[in-house]
Design an enzyme around this catalytic site. Structure first.
Site, PDB file in Angstrom:
ATOM      1  N   SER A 119      38.324  34.352  50.054  1.00  0.00           N
ATOM      2  CA  SER A 119      39.495  33.839  50.356  1.00  0.00           C
ATOM      3  C   SER A 119      38.465  31.874  50.306  1.00  0.00           C
ATOM      4  O   SER A 119      37.381  32.116  50.635  1.00  0.00           O
ATOM      5  CB  SER A 119      39.279  33.673  52.560  1.00  0.00           C
ATOM      6  OG  SER A 119      39.342  33.343  53.099  1.00  0.00           O
ATOM      7  N   TYR A 129      33.805  36.979  59.132  1.00  0.00           N
ATOM      8  CA  TYR A 129      34.454  37.249  57.850  1.00  0.00           C
ATOM      9  C   TYR A 129      33.781  35.675  57.119  1.00  0.00           C
ATOM     10  O   TYR A 129      33.913  36.091  56.003  1.00  0.00           O
ATOM     11  CB  TYR A 129      36.488  36.525  58.448  1.00  0.00           C
ATOM     12  CG  TYR A 129      37.196  36.196  57.516  1.00  0.00           C
ATOM     13  CD1 TYR A 129      37.243  37.850  56.841  1.00  0.00           C
ATOM     14  CD2 TYR A 129      37.188  35.336  57.132  1.00  0.00           C
ATOM     15  CE1 TYR A 129      38.204  38.169  55.888  1.00  0.00           C
ATOM     16  CE2 TYR A 129      38.292  35.994  56.279  1.00  0.00           C
ATOM     17  CZ  TYR A 129      38.986  36.327  55.499  1.00  0.00           C
ATOM     18  OH  TYR A 129      39.850  36.644  54.260  1.00  0.00           O
TER      19      TYR A 129
HETATM   20  P1  NAD Z   1      45.861  43.998  55.399  1.00  0.00           P
HETATM   21  O1  NAD Z   1      45.278  44.667  57.062  1.00  0.00           O
HETATM   22  O2  NAD Z   1      47.241  43.972  55.438  1.00  0.00           O
HETATM   23  O3  NAD Z   1      44.886  45.053  54.384  1.00  0.00           O
HETATM   24  C1  NAD Z   1      43.935  45.014  54.531  1.00  0.00           C
HETATM   25  C2  NAD Z   1      44.079  46.693  53.877  1.00  0.00           C
HETATM   26  O4  NAD Z   1      42.578  47.206  53.870  1.00  0.00           O
HETATM   27  C3  NAD Z   1      44.994  47.506  54.386  1.00  0.00           C
HETATM   28  O5  NAD Z   1      45.316  47.940  53.061  1.00  0.00           O
HETATM   29  C4  NAD Z   1      43.657  48.550  54.655  1.00  0.00           C
HETATM   30  O6  NAD Z   1      43.964  50.021  54.969  1.00  0.00           O
HETATM   31  C5  NAD Z   1      42.512  48.238  53.899  1.00  0.00           C
HETATM   32  N1  NAD Z   1      40.927  49.123  54.253  1.00  0.00           N
HETATM   33  C6  NAD Z   1      40.882  48.604  55.685  1.00  0.00           C
HETATM   34  N2  NAD Z   1      39.490  49.071  55.542  1.00  0.00           N
HETATM   35  C7  NAD Z   1      39.672  49.660  54.545  1.00  0.00           C
HETATM   36  C8  NAD Z   1      38.220  50.610  53.440  1.00  0.00           C
HETATM   37  N3  NAD Z   1      36.988  50.815  54.204  1.00  0.00           N
HETATM   38  N4  NAD Z   1      38.188  51.138  52.544  1.00  0.00           N
HETATM   39  C9  NAD Z   1      39.793  51.517  52.277  1.00  0.00           C
HETATM   40  N5  NAD Z   1      40.554  49.927  52.484  1.00  0.00           N
HETATM   41  C10 NAD Z   1      40.718  49.956  53.904  1.00  0.00           C
HETATM   42  O7  NAD Z   1      44.976  42.390  54.975  1.00  0.00           O
HETATM   43  P2  NAD Z   1      45.533  40.758  54.034  1.00  0.00           P
HETATM   44  O8  NAD Z   1      46.377  40.180  55.096  1.00  0.00           O
HETATM   45  O9  NAD Z   1      46.591  41.786  52.986  1.00  0.00           O
HETATM   46  O10 NAD Z   1      44.144  41.271  53.106  1.00  0.00           O
HETATM   47  C11 NAD Z   1      44.181  41.616  51.905  1.00  0.00           C
HETATM   48  C12 NAD Z   1      42.603  41.127  51.672  1.00  0.00           C
HETATM   49  O11 NAD Z   1      43.029  39.945  50.884  1.00  0.00           O
HETATM   50  C13 NAD Z   1      41.428  41.028  52.298  1.00  0.00           C
HETATM   51  O12 NAD Z   1      40.230  41.249  51.559  1.00  0.00           O
HETATM   52  C14 NAD Z   1      41.610  39.679  53.032  1.00  0.00           C
HETATM   53  O13 NAD Z   1      40.407  38.966  53.545  1.00  0.00           O
HETATM   54  C15 NAD Z   1      42.443  38.556  52.155  1.00  0.00           C
HETATM   55  N6  NAD Z   1      42.820  37.753  52.064  1.00  0.00           N
HETATM   56  C16 NAD Z   1      44.070  37.590  53.332  1.00  0.00           C
HETATM   57  C17 NAD Z   1      44.348  36.350  53.185  1.00  0.00           C
HETATM   58  C18 NAD Z   1      46.343  36.102  53.779  1.00  0.00           C
HETATM   59  O14 NAD Z   1      46.326  34.918  54.480  1.00  0.00           O
HETATM   60  N7  NAD Z   1      46.767  37.359  54.471  1.00  0.00           N
HETATM   61  C19 NAD Z   1      44.371  34.965  52.940  1.00  0.00           C
HETATM   62  C20 NAD Z   1      42.707  35.483  52.140  1.00  0.00           C
HETATM   63  C21 NAD Z   1      41.853  36.314  52.378  1.00  0.00           C
END
Ligand code: NAD
Length: 243
Positions: free
Chosen positions: A134, A147
């Protein structure tokens, strides 16, 4: 572009992970989608299959070494460490349990999956590991200390493993998204605070899932053959916003 390649996407039941699985499958990869919720994963798999791609769902908890070992018993050419949580709260009152959970999923989980996958990649001529970090791993904001720390550590893990595993033909890179619009955060970005945040992004908009496709495919495919240990920010210029 990825025909014949086997890919694993962790946390693929929603958001970025579900999208990444679709993008890799659309390029011909055979995609394994891992997460704890099998029913949601199966829905994403069904969509991919309907679109002519190859996908299967497996139950995976990235914090559990046994679960990781089971899924990574088969070799993958591409691994996307996407599973993550974004628990927010002021550092002064953050609980030990929340700290541990954030580190366990965002950092230890990526390490366990990378290590198990790399052991197979090593015997298989190499592969590509993409860690979804991120921009908060590169700069800080309020109320996200755990985070941001977990993502900064993930960027450093990316570099350390890139260094150690280059000799095995394994590339490890970090993709650092800025604020990407997903169903989970749409409501927040409609608020005054959300709108104010968008105004601080030089491109004056949130990222779309599709904005990540090119960078993902660059790192996953031979187009990025000479890239390892790099961090790619996809953030509309947020990291270079004026101080
Ligand atoms: P989200 O909550 O939709 O997806 C997260 C996924 O991780 C879910 O499918 C959840 O079930 C899974 N997960 C959580 N704990 C787990 C575990 N112990 N074992 C297996 N799976 C597990 O969130 P998102 O926004 O799609 O984020 C996905 C990734 O992208 C994350 O690492 C997040 O930090 C990163 N990210 C997101 C953004 C954003 O703006 N959405 C920005 C930067 C980084």
């Amino acid at each position: 572009m990825l025909k014949g390649r086997k890919a694993l996407v962790t946390g693929a039941s929603s958001g970025l992970g579900a999208h990444f699985a679709q993008v890799l499958a659309a390029q011909g990869a055979e995609v394994t989608l891992g997460a704890r919720r099998l029913a949601e994963l199966q829905e994403v798999c069904a969509q991919i299959t309907n679109d002519g791609g190859q996908a299967r769902a497996v139950r995976l908890d990235v914090t559990d070494a046994n679960s990781v070992a089971e899924v990574c018993a088969e070799p993958f050419d591409i691994v996307v460490n996407n599973a993550g949580i974004s628990a927010a709260g002021p550092a002064i009152g953050y609980s030990e349990a929340d700290w541990d959970r954030t580190m366990d999923i965002n950092l230890k989980g990526a390490f366990l999956v990378s290590q198990a996958a790399a052991q197979k990649m090593k015997d298989n001529g190499g592969g590509s590991i993409i860690n979804i970090a991120s921009i908060l791993g590169l700069r800080v904001a309020g109320a996200v200390a755990a985070y941001a720390t977990s993502k900064a550590a993930l960027v450093q893990l990316t570099k350390a493993t890139a260094l150690e595993w280059a000799r095995y033909g394994i590339r490890v890179n970090a993709l650092c998204p800025g604020y990407i619009e997903t169903p989970l955060n749409t409501d927040f970005f409609a608020t005054d605070a959300g709108q104010a945040l968008i105004k601080r992004i030089p491109q004056r908009r949130l990222g779309r899932l599709q904005d990540l496709d090119g960078p993902l495919l660059l790192l996953a495919s031979d187009a990025g053959a000479y890239m390892t240990g790099s961090e790619i920010a996809v953030d509309g210029g947020h990291l270079v916003s004026s101080l």
